[in-house]
Motif scaffolding. Structure first.
Motif: not given
Ligand SMILES: N[C@@H](CCC(=O)N[C@@H](CS)C(=O)NCC(=O)O)C(=O)O
Length: 219
Positions: A107-116, A130-133
């Motif tokens: 849930l923390l990978t670059p591709r997920v963060r980029q999508y967010l 999101w990341s902290r949660h």
């Protein structure tokens, strides 16, 4: 061996620790995730999933997925073992490792963060929430398992490092990097400190890699 990694990659961190614990050397090819090099032709040929890490051992095709790579290394180089001798112990260690590698980290990978950021247009604060949660959810699960089980020793399972510690330290590193308070997770913190005191773990830390940017480098 040729190891494709990136200093900041938590999955690469896992494999680096395993290589160090086994006393294995590998030539490192840095694949810069900040420059999206994982999507370029050269690396796509190595790993069509376009994620790190990958490892080429001898003539064989590239190995991919950190847990699979580590289990391969553990089978080919059995000492020191990264999995317990008994089936129940192995199931527990794999379970702890998967909590990090298969639940929290994806849930923390670059591709997920980029999508967010680019598709869902979430601002930086919301993305950080999101990341902290998800980091905290995993910490809670780890603490519950570690504190509530007599198999926990100096390390996640007994008194020697296993695959569980190899995965757990990366998660705690992510928690520290995102300023999560570790006070509610004293067992996780204790085991993290014990593991990171070992040279095999310390030398694998993201901030001391050859491709770590100078400004980030741990002095
Ligand atoms: N489950 C994979 C995780 C692979 C992964 O997501 N790696 C990250 C770096 S830690 C990556 O290369 N991400 C590239 C991207 O998200 O575009 C493993 O354990 O190897």
């Amino acid at each position: 061996m040729q190891f494709f990694s990136f200093w900041r990659s938590l999955a690469s961190f896992r494999v680096r620790i395993a290589l160090n614990l086994k006393g294995l050397a590998a030539d490192v090819t840095a694949v810069d995730l900040d420059a999206d090099m994982q999507r370029m032709e050269a690396y796509r040929k190595v790993n069509p999933q376009m994620v790190l890490p990958a490892l080429i051992d001898g003539e064989g095709p590239p190995l991919f997925q950190s847990l699979a790579i580590i289990e391969y290394l553990n089978e080919v180089h059995p000492n020191p073992p990264l999995l317990p001798a008994d089936p129940r112990g192995r199931a527990r260690v794999r379970g702890l490792a998967q909590m990090v590698a298969c639940e929290g980290h994806p849930l923390l990978t670059p591709r997920v963060r980029q999508y967010l950021e680019h598709e869902l247009k979430l601002d930086a604060d919301t993305r950080m929430a999101w990341s902290r949660h998800w980091i905290i959810e995993t910490l809670k699960g780890l603490e519950g398992h570690l504190a509530g089980d007599t198999s926990t020793g100096k390390f996640c399972h007994g008194d020697a490092p296993t695959l569980a510690d190899v995965c757990m330290v990366g998660h705690v590193t992510a928690a520290i990097n995102t300023s999560c308070d570790l006070t509610p997770y004293p067992t996780v913190k204790r085991v993290f400190d014990t593991a990171m005191a070992l040279p095999a773990f310390a030398k694998a830390h993201p901030l001391v890699q050859p491709d770590t940017p100078e400004a980030m480098r741990k002095k």
